[in-house]
Design an enzyme around this catalytic site. Structure first.
Site: not given
Length: 854
Positions: A118, A496
């Site tokens: 690069e 319950s």
């Protein structure tokens, strides 16, 4: 005209003449000098104008440019990771999958590969490379008019400026000038090493990987320091075009680009020509990287943690802050819980749903011909399990099916459906050749089992009794199908399973477990509640009433102590956010979630100290600093250095340890010989629990605990509908609870429930058999005292909430009959008959809580 010299001339020359040796001379090169001056003037004027224009353009372009000072303290977006209790990576949270690596930890070969590809002059230029710009400009001029994309000449510094500051890839002169200006400012602000560190950690390298560390992991499943020259060069080749050099799709192009980078590295003398040639011969074979997490079946848990993190820190910090989140998840128990819940849902669906038919169909010609290709085009149901396969019926007569195994390569397989499955399917919609359905090949090779996604749903949570750490949580059948977490988000009636909190409120008021209440018909206005079995036992101890989940005793108990303390206790425990002061609420006609009920039961098991469920143990920032740690239990120094630190429980004591111990003893008998026997089958440890079934059998619950773990299970439909006659919590949810707790307790030491100081355990006869209960000082085992008029509440029809109940509740006024009595004197449920209890026409099938339930 006569002049002074008498010549009569005015000095003008009438014709050409050459001046004498002593006369004036004509200037030489007058025109050249004039042209030079004019040219200089034009140049100066043009230069000034150009300079003015350039300055104005500079001002225009530089106006509004972002500052580079923020990059001095650069912190890239880094993924957060969630860890299970055994430090497995449970999940990764990331907008961009990035692993930050400081410059000093980046291997030289990796840095050099990117510089070679690069920006070879990175360490010598000032942010811009004029020669590269000139070269790119000439090339672009020569390629003008073609489809060739303009050649870039950006340095690494310019790329950092574009990525970090401009955020634009638009191809324009303005953008390139801004990029160059920012690059030069960057060079003045940051060191070369800082710029390169930002670049290598920020750049996108394909396959969802941001930065070199994530890319090394993605393509080679290696850390950076284990990459060889060829692998490092391949990473350096990617910035030009991660898509075009994807090794999975374009292996030759990727290899060529990698080899080019290796040549550049050799030119720069980073590696020798021999090393370059050796690396170029290495085949480019990317590894099959599997992204860490999720821990199998942990999606519900991870999503709940993600929600909590976002609520606490926001989406930015959660997804990009690099948090390390250590959770309480027990990986093994989570898988056990998921399997147990799915097994329970499949059992119920098999028994009640019937075979609903194939989910797709192919032509019979395809089923008897190239069925593999036809099957490959079928989209599998989202909710199917991993071990299931999509299969096509090759012969309806013989039950032969074909399916595909593997991915690369895909292998066609065939087998026959189990005989029992074929018989079950005939009772439903049957099968035809070409039907596409779900199967599970049996590991023993005995055949292929039919499968279908159940319509019923469920949820489960297991938490540590003492700390509140959530060990396992399952929010439904399939997270992929629905992310709705039924363990934390679905508010359902507990039936319950709410009753123990009514009894706990009574224990807090000094009522004894052996206190008797009348189990006989009762009416409040239009509300005529009844027991599930539709029988009556007369005077019944609280112990027996809770064990057998007797509704009428619970109603009379709630009327005795008043609904205000019951509601206050439920809200203090976090069981319900609000609660109506009506008697059906005592039978579970309120709304709660699996997680809230688990916390409330854990508080009972924890001796009355409030337990708050926590999924997160601690949170650390990207630098390893602790940002948050779960509270409630703290270490404090001892009185002397020799004592060492001691753990202090800072949580509030919301009910007395003595009252909690009384409820624990009563609920132990629920599992031993009451409605919870299915849940306790085969477990030889001290355990306690309670079943729960809501209105019209819509919700089935089982909530129970050992001295150190509590698990709550719920089963029902997302849109409430009946699970079926007699489908109670003990029958449906109990076996799921049993499967989870068996596995959880198998690896834990045997523990007994702690009995607080001053509390006496006593064995006594309740009138229906022997029982063991806990008694406070002053309470006499087996004694029931006259409680007088109770709380003083003047209960009317308004206190029952009867006006809010379905009309079907009036059916509860039916005349009770007699239970089915076995020769040994027990009811059909296996429970001892109360002396003189009247008969009922319906046998016992378990318990059911009410909001106008039986």
């Amino acid at each position: 005209m006569t002049l002074a010299d008498g010549s009569g001339r005015d000095g003008r020359i009438d014709g050409p003449s050459r001046p004498g040796p002593g006369g004036p001379r004509r200037p030489r090169y007058r025109m050249v000098r004039w042209l030079a001056g004019a040219t200089l003037a034009v140049v100066l004027l043009g230069g000034s104008t150009a300079g003015l224009v350039a300055w104005r353009e500079y001002e225009r372009l530089s106006e509004g440019l972002p500052t580079v000072d923020g990059l001095r303290t650069y912190q890239p977006p880094v993924m957060s990771r969630l860890y299970s209790g055994d430090d497995q990576v449970m999940a990764e949270l990331a907008a961009e999958r990035r692993i930050f690596v400081p410059y000093s930890a980046i291997p030289e070969r990796v840095r050099s590969a990117f510089l070679a590809a690069e920006d070879q002059k990175f360490f010598t230029h000032g942010g811009v490379d004029p020669m590269a710009i000139l070269r790119a400009g000439l090339t672009d001029m020569m390629m003008h008019g073609t489809k060739h994309r303009p050649i870039g000449a950006s340095t690494i510094t310019q790329q950092v400026a574009r990525i970090m500051l401009l955020g634009s890839n638009a191809v324009s002169i303005d953008r390139k000038i801004k990029e160059a200006l920012l690059a030069m400012r960057l060079e003045q602000t940051l060191s070369k090493e800082q710029i390169l560190e930002i670049y290598l950690n920020e750049i996108y390298l394909g396959e969802g990987a941001y930065g070199i560390a994530a890319a090394a992991q993605t393509y080679f499943n290696k850390p950076l320091d284990q990459l060889d020259n060829a692998e490092a060069a391949f990473l350096g080749a990617l910035p030009k075009s991660p898509t075009n050099y994807n090794p999975h799709r374009f292996v030759q192009a990727a290899t060529n680009r990698r080899n080019w980078v290796l040549d550049r590295m050799a030119d720069l003398k980073v590696i020798t020509p021999e090393e370059a040639r050796t690396a170029q011969l290495e085949p480019l074979v990317p590894a099959n990287f599997t992204r860490p997490g999720p821990v199998p079946a942990s999606e519900w848990f991870a999503e709940e943690v993600r929600r909590e993190l976002i609520e606490r820190y926001g989406i930015g910090t959660t997804m990009e802050g690099g948090l390390s989140v250590h959770t309480s998840l027990d990986s093994h128990l989570q898988q056990v819980a998921t399997t147990a819940l799915r097994d329970g849902l499949l059992r119920y669906d098999r028994a009640h749903g019937g075979w609903r038919g194939a989910f797709a169909h192919v032509d019979e010609s395809e089923a008897t011909g190239d069925w593999a290709n036809a099957l490959a085009r079928i989209t599998p149901p989202v909710a199917m399990l991993e071990q299931w396969r999509v299969a096509v019926v090759l012969s309806a007569a013989t039950g032969r099916v074909g399916w595909l195994e593997g991915r690369d390569p895909v292998v066609p397989r065939t087998g026959e459906l189990l005989a029992r499955d074929r018989a079950w399917m005939r009772g439903g919609k049957g099968i035809q050749t070409g039907d596409v359905l779900l199967v599970e090949p049996q590991a023993d090779g005995s055949g292929v089992a039919i499968r279908q996604v159940p319509r019923v749903e469920g949820a489960l949570a297991t938490i540590d009794v003492h700390t509140g750490r959530v060990m396992a949580m399952v929010g439904g059948w399939s997270f992929r199908e629905s992310q709705f977490n039924r363990a934390t988000q679905a508010a359902r009636q507990p039936g319950s399973s709410f009753k123990p909190f009514v009894y706990l409120a009574a224990m807090e008021q000094g009522i004894s477990p052996s206190q008797k209440f009348d189990d006989s018909p009762v009416s409040y206005g239009e509300w005529h509640p009844n027991n599930y079995e539709k029988d009556f036992w007369g005077p019944t101890t609280l112990h027996d009433a809770l064990r057998e989940s007797r509704n009428l005793v619970t109603i009379r108990l709630a009327a005795q102590i008043g609904m205000k303390p019951v509601a206050a206790l439920a809200q203090t425990l976090g069981l319900a956010h609000s609660m109506p002061l009506v008697l059906p609420a005592a039978l579970g006609a309120v709304e709660t979630t699996v997680m809230r009920e688990a916390a409330a039961y854990a508080t009972i098991a924890n001796g009355g100290r409030l337990v708050t469920p926590t999924l997160i143990d601690d949170i650390k920032d990207r630098n390893g600093n602790v940002m948050w740690r779960s509270g409630g239990l703290d270490w404090q120094p001892g009185g002397t250095p020799a004592d060492g630190p001691r753990m202090v429980d800072t949580r509030p004591q919301v009910v007395s340890a003595a009252s909690a111990s009384q409820i624990v003893a009563m609920m132990q008998d629920v599992i031993r010989r009451g409605t919870g026997t299915h849940a306790g089958a085969g477990i030889d440890r001290p355990i306690a629990g309670k079943t729960g079934t809501s209105q019209d059998f819509n919700d089935a619950w089982f909530a129970g605990f050992s001295p150190d773990l509590v698990t709550v299970v719920w089963v029902g439909f997302d849109t409430p509908q009946s699970l079926g006659k007699n489908e109670t919590g003990g029958v449906i949810a109990g076996p799921i609870w049993n499967q989870v707790m068996k596995a959880a307790l198998a690896t834990r030491p045997r523990l007994d429930f702690r009995v607080p100081e001053g509390v006496q355990l006593a064995r006594y006869d309740t009138g229906m058999g022997m029982a063991i209960d806990a008694f406070k000082p002053g309470q006499v085992p087996g004694i029931s005292v006259d409680l007088g008029a109770g709380s003083g509440m003047a209960l009317t029809a308004a206190d029952t909430g009867a006006e809010n109940m379905p009309d079907s509740e009036t059916d509860m006024a039916t005349t009770p009959g007699s239970p089915v009595v076995a020769p040994d004197g027990t009811t059909s449920a296996g429970h001892a008959m109360a002396p003189g209890a009247p008969a009922a026409s319906q046998p016992s099938g378990g318990d059911i809580g009410m909001g106008g339930l039986y």
